[in-house]
Write a protein that holds these residues in place. Sequence first.
Motif, PDB file in Angstrom:
ATOM      1  N   THR A 518      39.160 -66.433 -42.337  1.00 57.41           N
ATOM      2  CA  THR A 518      38.686 -65.053 -42.492  1.00 57.41           C
ATOM      3  C   THR A 518      37.286 -65.025 -43.079  1.00 57.41           C
ATOM      4  OG1 THR A 518      40.948 -64.248 -42.768  1.00 57.41           O
ATOM      5  CG2 THR A 518      39.169 -62.840 -43.581  1.00 57.41           C
ATOM      6  N   GLU A 519      37.059 -65.813 -44.113  1.00 58.26           N
ATOM      7  CA  GLU A 519      35.739 -65.829 -44.758  1.00 58.26           C
ATOM      8  C   GLU A 519      34.658 -66.339 -43.813  1.00 58.26           C
ATOM      9  OE1 GLU A 519      36.139 -68.093 -48.303  1.00 58.26           O
ATOM     10  OE2 GLU A 519      37.579 -66.719 -49.259  1.00 58.26           O
ATOM     11  N   VAL A 520      34.967 -67.395 -43.053  1.00 60.48           N
ATOM     12  CA  VAL A 520      33.971 -67.949 -42.130  1.00 60.48           C
ATOM     13  C   VAL A 520      33.648 -66.946 -41.020  1.00 60.48           C
ATOM     14  CG1 VAL A 520      33.531 -69.758 -40.431  1.00 60.48           C
ATOM     15  CG2 VAL A 520      34.570 -70.334 -42.632  1.00 60.48           C
ATOM     16  N   LEU A 521      34.658 -66.292 -40.471  1.00 60.60           N
ATOM     17  CA  LEU A 521      34.421 -65.313 -39.409  1.00 60.60           C
ATOM     18  C   LEU A 521      33.577 -64.151 -39.903  1.00 60.60           C
ATOM     19  CD1 LEU A 521      37.922 -65.239 -37.668  1.00 60.60           C
ATOM     20  CD2 LEU A 521      35.766 -65.957 -36.626  1.00 60.60           C
ATOM     21  N   GLN A 522      33.883 -63.637 -41.081  1.00 61.61           N
ATOM     22  CA  GLN A 522      33.113 -62.507 -41.595  1.00 61.61           C
ATOM     23  C   GLN A 522      31.697 -62.928 -41.984  1.00 61.61           C
ATOM     24  OE1 GLN A 522      35.780 -60.790 -44.655  1.00 61.61           O
ATOM     25  NE2 GLN A 522      36.105 -59.100 -43.181  1.00 61.61           N
ATOM     26  N   ALA A 523      31.502 -64.190 -42.302  1.00 56.12           N
ATOM     27  CA  ALA A 523      30.163 -64.668 -42.620  1.00 56.12           C
ATOM     28  C   ALA A 523      29.305 -64.824 -41.363  1.00 56.12           C
ATOM     29  CB  ALA A 523      30.239 -66.002 -43.361  1.00 56.12           C
ATOM     30  N   ASN A 524      29.930 -65.101 -40.216  1.00 50.97           N
ATOM     31  CA  ASN A 524      29.178 -65.347 -38.986  1.00 50.97           C
ATOM     32  C   ASN A 524      29.159 -64.148 -38.034  1.00 50.97           C
ATOM     33  OD1 ASN A 524      28.401 -68.479 -38.566  1.00 50.97           O
ATOM     34  ND2 ASN A 524      30.248 -68.313 -39.827  1.00 50.97           N
TER      35      ASN A 524
END
Length: 906
Positions: A518-524
């Motif tokens: 979730t964190e990686v997707l929202q960061a990218n």
Amino acid sequence: MIPKRPPQANALDLDDLQSIVDGSSDCIKVLDLDGHLLSMNVGGMQTMEIEDFSSCHHVLWPEFWKSSERTRVQEALENARNGQTVHFEGPADTFLGTPRWWEVRVSPIRDQNGQITRLLAISRDVTARRTAEQKLLENEQGLQERATALELRVNQQALALNAFVRFTTAVASSTELEVLATAATDILRDVVEGAITGFFLVRGDTAYPLIFSDNTPPDVMVARRKGVLLSTPLAEEAFRRRQVVFSEGDAGQRQSVGYAAALSVVPFFVHDQPYAFLATGTERVDWSAQEQAVIESVGRGLGLALERAQQTQQLQERTAGLDAFVAFSERSGQLTDIVALARQAVDVLRATLGVVSVAYYSLSGDFWKAQVWSDDFSPEVISVLKAGIPATAPSYAEAVQTREAVFVPGWQADAEGVADTDEFGAGAFYPCFVEQVPCGLLAMGTRRAGDWTPREQAVFRAVGHSLTLALERAELAAQLARRTQQIAEDARAKAAFVAFTEAVGSISDVRTLAQQATEVLQANLSEVSVAFYELVQDRWYGVEWSNDVAPEVVAQMKAGILQEAHDFARAAGAGGAVFSDGWDPDANHLEQATRYGAAAFLPIFADGKASRMLAVGKRRALVWTEQEQAVVRAVGRGLGLAVGRTDQARLLTEQRDVLDDRSQELEAINAELEAFTYSASHDLRTPVRHVMGFAELAEMGLENGQYDKTAQYLGVVKQGALRMTALIDGMLLLSRSGRQTLEVQTVALAALVTQAQRDAEAEFAGQPVRWEIGALPVVQGDPGLLQQVMTNLLSNAVKYSSTRPLSEVQVWAEERNTETEVFVKDNGVGFDPRYADKLFGIFQRLHTEKQFAGTGVGLATVRRVVRKHGGQVAAYSQKDDGAIFSFTLPSAGAAVAQARRESENL
């Protein structure tokens, strides 16, 4: 043989004269006044081929002549009877039928008184002379006819040459097809009286009119505008023989359209292929030689002019095509937009050819739909073109099938399947192929009647070819752009994958992995929400989600989404990521998730089935870009690998736990085996010793006559045997409970307890019992084996409380997260808690046989069955204060897994 001399009625005295007469070859005959033959000289008989005069004596002389000559013979006889001498010539056959020509002289014969008494007819054979004269006459007639024919031929050639010179002068150095055709039709109209003429151009198997002579009736022009099939007899013969052909009378009438009776067709070829023909017709039923010569001469002149025009036009076509190609190339420049390129093609054709209508189509399903068109189309036609033309429309389909330009003279809107285009006289179509696929179609129309000129065809081909090259260039540019974008997307996706991999490290908790994803997707990705689901039975339950998910949506996720929800089911069935442009919350049973415009679902599989789902929602945006899809796929792939690794680690842990459980089971089995060994050497040996000892005493009592003691001894032997049988039955029961395969199903504990109550009350019928049965759950297990557990526990509770006036037995259950524990409490004698661990051993008893009968196998069976279900047993007591026995059963999923392990172990 000399014929016999006929007898003479009045013999002449002059013998010499008679000799002379007989020697003459002339046929000298004496006739009576009625014309009967009286005599004939010998020479005459030979000439007439008469052997015996008697065969013709007294025959009427006119009978020797043909019926057509008899009248003249009768007239000659009549004139001779009137005293005249008559001369004539005529044909008559000899007596044997040989045809001859005769020169005849008929004169009267007078007596001495001057009276006409007989007639003299002298016939001379002039056949040779007449034959010579006839040949001479025929020769003279032949010469005359030849002279006449030569004169006619000279006149014809002069007329034809005059027509040829007139045509050559009229066309001069012109190479315009219409000018050449008009000159030919005008000359034939003027020179051939009453003739109408048309010039037709061949297109496929049909020839269409280009020019009619101005005296052509309107109805003829209307009929011929539909074209003339080359299979028409006259046209077929002309092209087959490669020369002008003429048809007259009925044959010409049948091939006309009601006007002409005499027809002619002059064929013309280009590159050895039928190109055109000149047709001439007249109401007269036949052609004169002069008219045929004129038509042939004008045809030859037109043929030469067409060859010259063809060469000139080829040069002009190449020049015009090159000019159009250059013009389009200059206009298109570096354009790569298909619509813009098509617009340039339309503008170049309009600027080069003038009054033409142009449209560019793209293929959409089974229809060609116009994308660009010139501004001279009517609104009705534009509506038709935008709505689409069926791909099966004849000319459209022909262009695609042949991959060449198709020119259609004599445009017929209904036959072509293009409504509201009746105003056009001709059409043209050029297919644009890119990588062997038809991507577009350039179409052009003219309102002028007839066919396209070679220059128009050349320009159209050049612009069509240039447009195709430009479209290929545009496609290459698009491919390069897509490749560049793909490289960028791959780089971004790889970066996201690396970021996720670095973030998760060695994390083995699935939900923590979902948080990292979730964190990686929202960061990218901007403005996205993320949720992670797990499948339990037939619902997807949300277990992790990003902080921006609305509380009402979280509530729906936690309550569970039906497995058949649209996008969930699509992703699970597709076996990979599914991107839904235009999110439909109702179809996915997330009615509260209305803030999202697009969604993505990535299934994570375990054992070939989708067991988890990563969902990503885009706020406001309705579509996913390729780059965004690549990032989602990369993170989803990383999450899938990490979850798979975690599942593998969990599986290894479970397998290790199973091995540990199996080791404990083996230890328990070994302990039971040791107990069994002890029992075999102690518990079973005790009744055996009793049997053997008292059997010896009974034998001695019989020998000594002590019958009363012998019966007592035999009773002890019998009790020992019964005790040994009970022990053996208990061992068999325990063994069977250990070997029996678990048949796990839903089991109602209340029903088992009810049956156990009945069994205990039957076994201890004289003991009053008060039962207190609490709420009992439904569990997963083997109903037969669990019945043994409940029956043993309740029987023991009654048995060990039978010393009380009233046995009090309580049964209840307590449910926990992963297990259910069942309790059985009694008010019996209890046991010393120091020896609680021995209660569940085989043949282990804390009371004597005299106190409480039993074999010590019941509780061992309870422990064996409960352990097979993955549970544990326990006992609590204080001496003389009752006892509590309990056992645990795992939750539903654990029970099924335990049954599977037990089956594998067996």
